[in-house]
Design a protein around this motif. Structure first.
Motif, PDB file in Angstrom:
ATOM      1  N   ILE A  43       0.873  -1.175   0.000  1.00 32.11           N
ATOM      2  CA  ILE A  43       0.000   0.000   0.000  1.00 32.11           C
ATOM      3  C   ILE A  43       0.912   1.227   0.000  1.00 32.11           C
ATOM      4  N   PRO A  44       1.114   1.844  -1.160  1.00 34.70           N
ATOM      5  CA  PRO A  44       2.022   2.983  -1.247  1.00 34.70           C
ATOM      6  C   PRO A  44       1.543   4.244  -0.529  1.00 34.70           C
ATOM      7  N   ALA A  45       0.225   4.440  -0.447  1.00 30.64           N
ATOM      8  CA  ALA A  45      -0.291   5.656   0.187  1.00 30.64           C
ATOM      9  C   ALA A  45      -1.639   5.371   0.820  1.00 30.64           C
ATOM     10  N   VAL A  46      -1.891   6.043   1.921  1.00 30.96           N
ATOM     11  CA  VAL A  46      -3.173   5.866   2.621  1.00 30.96           C
ATOM     12  C   VAL A  46      -3.583   7.193   3.254  1.00 30.96           C
ATOM     13  N   LEU A  47      -4.848   7.512   3.099  1.00 34.78           N
ATOM     14  CA  LEU A  47      -5.460   8.660   3.772  1.00 34.78           C
ATOM     15  C   LEU A  47      -6.525   8.068   4.676  1.00 34.78           C
ATOM     16  N   LEU A  48      -6.526   8.444   5.941  1.00 36.13           N
ATOM     17  CA  LEU A  48      -7.473   7.830   6.867  1.00 36.13           C
ATOM     18  C   LEU A  48      -8.057   8.840   7.830  1.00 36.13           C
ATOM     19  N   VAL A  49      -9.186   8.466   8.382  1.00 35.18           N
ATOM     20  CA  VAL A  49      -9.812   9.244   9.441  1.00 35.18           C
ATOM     21  C   VAL A  49     -10.166   8.269  10.562  1.00 35.18           C
ATOM     22  N   GLY A  50      -9.822   8.648  11.778  1.00 39.08           N
ATOM     23  CA  GLY A  50     -10.176   7.829  12.928  1.00 39.08           C
ATOM     24  C   GLY A  50     -11.542   8.210  13.447  1.00 39.08           C
ATOM     25  N   PHE A  51     -12.182   7.263  14.127  1.00 40.34           N
ATOM     26  CA  PHE A  51     -13.464   7.595  14.747  1.00 40.34           C
ATOM     27  C   PHE A  51     -13.559   6.943  16.115  1.00 40.34           C
ATOM     28  N   ALA A  52     -14.314   7.619  16.968  1.00 34.66           N
ATOM     29  CA  ALA A  52     -14.505   7.153  18.338  1.00 34.66           C
ATOM     30  C   ALA A  52     -15.997   6.999  18.602  1.00 34.66           C
ATOM     31  N   ILE A  53     -16.308   6.137  19.556  1.00 38.02           N
ATOM     32  CA  ILE A  53     -17.681   5.946  19.994  1.00 38.02           C
ATOM     33  C   ILE A  53     -17.692   6.124  21.505  1.00 38.02           C
ATOM     34  N   ARG A  54     -18.502   7.081  21.962  1.00 39.75           N
ATOM     35  CA  ARG A  54     -18.581   7.405  23.391  1.00 39.75           C
ATOM     36  C   ARG A  54     -17.204   7.723  23.979  1.00 39.75           C
ATOM     37  N   GLY A  55     -16.412   8.440  23.205  1.00 41.05           N
ATOM     38  CA  GLY A  55     -15.103   8.869  23.675  1.00 41.05           C
ATOM     39  C   GLY A  55     -14.026   7.803  23.616  1.00 41.05           C
ATOM     40  N   GLN A  56     -14.364   6.607  23.192  1.00 45.23           N
ATOM     41  CA  GLN A  56     -13.402   5.497  23.108  1.00 45.23           C
ATOM     42  C   GLN A  56     -13.031   5.271  21.651  1.00 45.23           C
ATOM     43  N   ARG A  57     -11.731   5.255  21.318  1.00 44.47           N
ATOM     44  CA  ARG A  57     -11.385   5.044  19.929  1.00 44.47           C
ATOM     45  C   ARG A  57     -11.899   3.687  19.464  1.00 44.47           C
ATOM     46  N   ALA A  58     -12.554   3.712  18.302  1.00 42.28           N
ATOM     47  CA  ALA A  58     -13.278   2.533  17.844  1.00 42.28           C
ATOM     48  C   ALA A  58     -12.824   2.019  16.484  1.00 42.28           C
ATOM     49  N   GLY A  59     -12.192   2.861  15.675  1.00 39.99           N
ATOM     50  CA  GLY A  59     -11.772   2.388  14.369  1.00 39.99           C
ATOM     51  C   GLY A  59     -11.297   3.498  13.464  1.00 39.99           C
ATOM     52  N   ALA A  60     -11.126   3.140  12.201  1.00 37.81           N
ATOM     53  CA  ALA A  60     -10.668   4.106  11.202  1.00 37.81           C
ATOM     54  C   ALA A  60     -11.212   3.708   9.838  1.00 37.81           C
ATOM     55  N   LEU A  61     -11.397   4.712   9.018  1.00 42.23           N
ATOM     56  CA  LEU A  61     -11.817   4.533   7.640  1.00 42.23           C
ATOM     57  C   LEU A  61     -10.630   4.937   6.770  1.00 42.23           C
ATOM     58  N   LEU A  62     -10.201   4.043   5.867  1.00 41.37           N
ATOM     59  CA  LEU A  62      -9.001   4.269   5.063  1.00 41.37           C
ATOM     60  C   LEU A  62      -9.330   4.331   3.580  1.00 41.37           C
ATOM     61  N   LEU A  63      -8.678   5.246   2.880  1.00 39.42           N
ATOM     62  CA  LEU A  63      -8.616   5.243   1.428  1.00 39.42           C
ATOM     63  C   LEU A  63      -7.196   4.798   1.089  1.00 39.42           C
ATOM     64  N   CYS A  64      -7.065   3.685   0.388  1.00 34.63           N
ATOM     65  CA  CYS A  64      -5.761   3.126   0.046  1.00 34.63           C
ATOM     66  C   CYS A  64      -5.479   3.369  -1.433  1.00 34.63           C
ATOM     67  N   TYR A  65      -4.283   3.818  -1.716  1.00 35.54           N
ATOM     68  CA  TYR A  65      -3.896   4.182  -3.078  1.00 35.54           C
ATOM     69  C   TYR A  65      -2.779   3.263  -3.562  1.00 35.54           C
ATOM     70  N   GLY A  66      -2.830   2.906  -4.829  1.00 32.98           N
ATOM     71  CA  GLY A  66      -1.816   2.048  -5.430  1.00 32.98           C
ATOM     72  C   GLY A  66      -0.571   2.780  -5.872  1.00 32.98           C
ATOM     73  N   HIS A  67      -0.565   4.105  -5.718  1.00 34.08           N
ATOM     74  CA  HIS A  67       0.588   4.928  -6.087  1.00 34.08           C
ATOM     75  C   HIS A  67       0.781   6.005  -5.028  1.00 34.08           C
ATOM     76  N   PRO A  68       2.021   6.450  -4.824  1.00 31.90           N
ATOM     77  CA  PRO A  68       2.253   7.559  -3.892  1.00 31.90           C
ATOM     78  C   PRO A  68       1.431   8.781  -4.305  1.00 31.90           C
ATOM     79  N   GLN A  69       1.098   9.585  -3.328  1.00 36.85           N
ATOM     80  CA  GLN A  69       0.287  10.778  -3.564  1.00 36.85           C
ATOM     81  C   GLN A  69       1.111  12.027  -3.268  1.00 36.85           C
ATOM     82  N   ARG A  70       1.076  12.999  -4.188  1.00 34.24           N
ATOM     83  CA  ARG A  70       1.783  14.271  -3.952  1.00 34.24           C
ATOM     84  C   ARG A  70       1.034  15.129  -2.944  1.00 34.24           C
ATOM     85  N   SER A  71      -0.290  15.056  -3.013  1.00 38.76           N
ATOM     86  CA  SER A  71      -1.113  15.848  -2.092  1.00 38.76           C
ATOM     87  C   SER A  71      -2.466  15.154  -1.966  1.00 38.76           C
ATOM     88  N   TRP A  72      -3.247  15.618  -1.010  1.00 38.40           N
ATOM     89  CA  TRP A  72      -4.573  15.050  -0.776  1.00 38.40           C
ATOM     90  C   TRP A  72      -5.627  16.048  -1.243  1.00 38.40           C
TER      91      TRP A  72
END
Length: 159
Positions: A82-111
């Protein structure tokens, strides 16, 4: 269209210390499988572990040439192809619960600002929906407890 080659939802264990499950969708030509992250301790991804926060965007633009502090995590993503990944974390009731990832097959210069906004909105929606499911489950359990309590309240009086 995001231009990414895969999307993954990581769900953490109750302690928020490890990746308990991974749901993915990838393009037909994607050469990576984020599902292999299942069981990974977040301590093994120290950059993500330190910087994780509810709805905070994190980006690893090039796993072959990581920014300072991303080296360990970048090596893990590079090993997963996985050359590049953009992600956002999420919490439920103040407890970290997971993350949503966008995975890219090539490096990214910018988002892309659009991709960042999309990811934040999807992360907020996912966290809200999961929290609502958790509240419903808690209320259902509480209702079952109340029914059992009502059925047995007089048992102690007559015994």
């Amino acid at each position: 269209a995001t231009g990414c080659d895969g999307v993954a939802v990581l769900r953490f264990d109750r302690a928020g210390a490890a990746i308990e499950s991974v749901l993915t969708a990838t393009t037909a030509h994607a050469i990576f499988n984020p599902e292999v992250l299942t069981g990974t301790a977040l301590a093994d991804l120290p950059w993500l572990d330190r910087r994780f926060a509810h709805l905070r965007l994190l980006g690893l633009a090039d796993s072959a040439a990581p920014a300072a502090g991303q080296e360990v995590d970048a090596a893990r993503f590079a090993a997963l192809r996985i050359p590049a990944v953009l992600l956002v974390g999420f919490a439920i009731r103040g407890q970290r619960a997971g993350a949503l990832l966008l995975c890219y097959g090539h490096p990214q210069r910018s988002w892309s600002a659009d991709h960042q906004l999309l990811l934040k909105l999807c992360g907020a929606s996912l966290a809200s929906g999961l929290e609502r499911l958790q509240v419903d489950t808690d209320l259902r359990r509480r209702g079952e407890f109340d029914v059992l309590l009502e059925r047995t309240v007089n048992d102690g009086v007559w015994d």
